[in-house]
Design an enzyme around this catalytic site. Structure first.
Site, short mmCIF file in Angstrom:
data_model
loop_
_atom_site.label_atom_id
_atom_site.label_comp_id
_atom_site.label_asym_id
_atom_site.label_seq_id
_atom_site.Cartn_x
_atom_site.Cartn_y
_atom_site.Cartn_z
CE LYS A 1 -2.63 -0.06 3.49
NZ LYS A 1 -2.75 1.00 4.41
NE ARG B 1 -5.43 1.79 11.00
CZ ARG B 1 -4.23 1.46 10.47
NH1 ARG B 1 -4.26 0.11 10.14
NH2 ARG B 1 -3.32 2.13 10.08
NE ARG C 1 7.89 -7.57 4.45
CZ ARG C 1 7.13 -6.23 4.62
NH1 ARG C 1 7.12 -6.05 5.56
NH2 ARG C 1 6.49 -5.74 3.64
NE ARG D 1 11.28 -5.03 10.32
CZ ARG D 1 11.78 -4.47 9.38
NH1 ARG D 1 12.90 -3.64 9.70
NH2 ARG D 1 11.73 -4.57 8.23
NE ARG E 1 1.50 -6.32 10.68
CZ ARG E 1 2.46 -6.04 9.92
NH1 ARG E 1 3.40 -7.22 10.09
NH2 ARG E 1 2.75 -5.41 9.17
#
Ligand code: ZN
Length: 220
Positions: free
Chosen positions: A13, A88, A127, A160, A171
């Site tokens: 995004k 949101r 990641r 992370r 999430r």
């Protein structure tokens, strides 16, 4: 142009938002950035936000909207804006709609970047990052020459906390529960433009531009 960009975590995004804002010459309004600005500069709004976050509480929709409007009412947003990270929740969307109406303004379109959950999970949980120089890696398509060692600086490659599988799943779930209902909300208002976010960044960008162009010419 007054636009909203919707998309789950890992949909790319932020990158797309910058391209759209540049092409259409509108302000890119990232609510994350606005919040950080107010907190860093210890403004009245920033102090109110801190009262909630310091106590581990969610910032109420009314306060979030107040902060967004403080930004949207500035001179540079009068020619248009692209909202990224807002609304949101359904309640935020309703407050935004009401506020626009009061100002005699309206949204032009809402772009929704759509990516299936399995792909988001693979993108985000794969990641890795060098904890010395910050060079990004990915288990799927960017491995270092030596396992766990950064090609650039020899530092240690780590995952992370935000990218741990359990965190990523959470999430995605929060997005589905809170934000996905906005897709129907804007569909009902004939504002929604869906874009396939599984393709490469440049392909998705071109698709967004093409969809926006055909959508705006429909009105003429
Ligand atoms: Zn490194």
């Amino acid at each position: 142009m007054r636009l909203i960009l919707l998309g789950p975590p890992g949909a790319g995004k932020g990158t797309q938002a910058s391209s759209i804002a540049e092409k259409y010459q509108v302000e890119h309004i990232s609510t994350g950035d606005i919040f950080r600005y107010h907190i860093k500069n210890n403004t009245e709004l920033g102090k109110k936000v801190k009262e909630y976050t310091d106590n581990g509480k969610l910032v109420p929709d009314e306060l979030t909207c107040e902060i967004v409007w403080e930004r949207l009412d500035r001179e540079d947003c009068q020619k248009g804006f692209l909202l990224d990270g807002f609304p949101r929740t359904l309640q935020q969307a309703e407050i935004l709609e009401q506020g626009l109406k009061e100002r005699g303004q309206a949204l032009d379109s809402v772009i929704s970047i759509e990516v299936p959950n399995e792909i988001l999970l693979e993108r985000l949980s794969g990641r890795r990052v060098c904890n010395s120089c910050g060079e990004p890696y990915h288990t799927k398509n960017k491995s270092p020459k030596v396992e766990g060692v950064c090609d650039t600086c020899g530092g240690e490659i780590v995952q992370r906390k935000d990218d741990l599988e359990a965190t990523v799943r959470n999430r995605i779930q929060v997005y589905e529960e809170q934000t996905a209902p906005l897709i129907d909300y804007y569909k009902e208002r004939d504002l929604l433009l869906s874009v396939d976010g599984t393709k490469a960044i440049e392909v998705v960008r071109e698709e967004i531009f093409a969809t926006l162009a055909s959508f705006s010419s429909k009105d003429c």
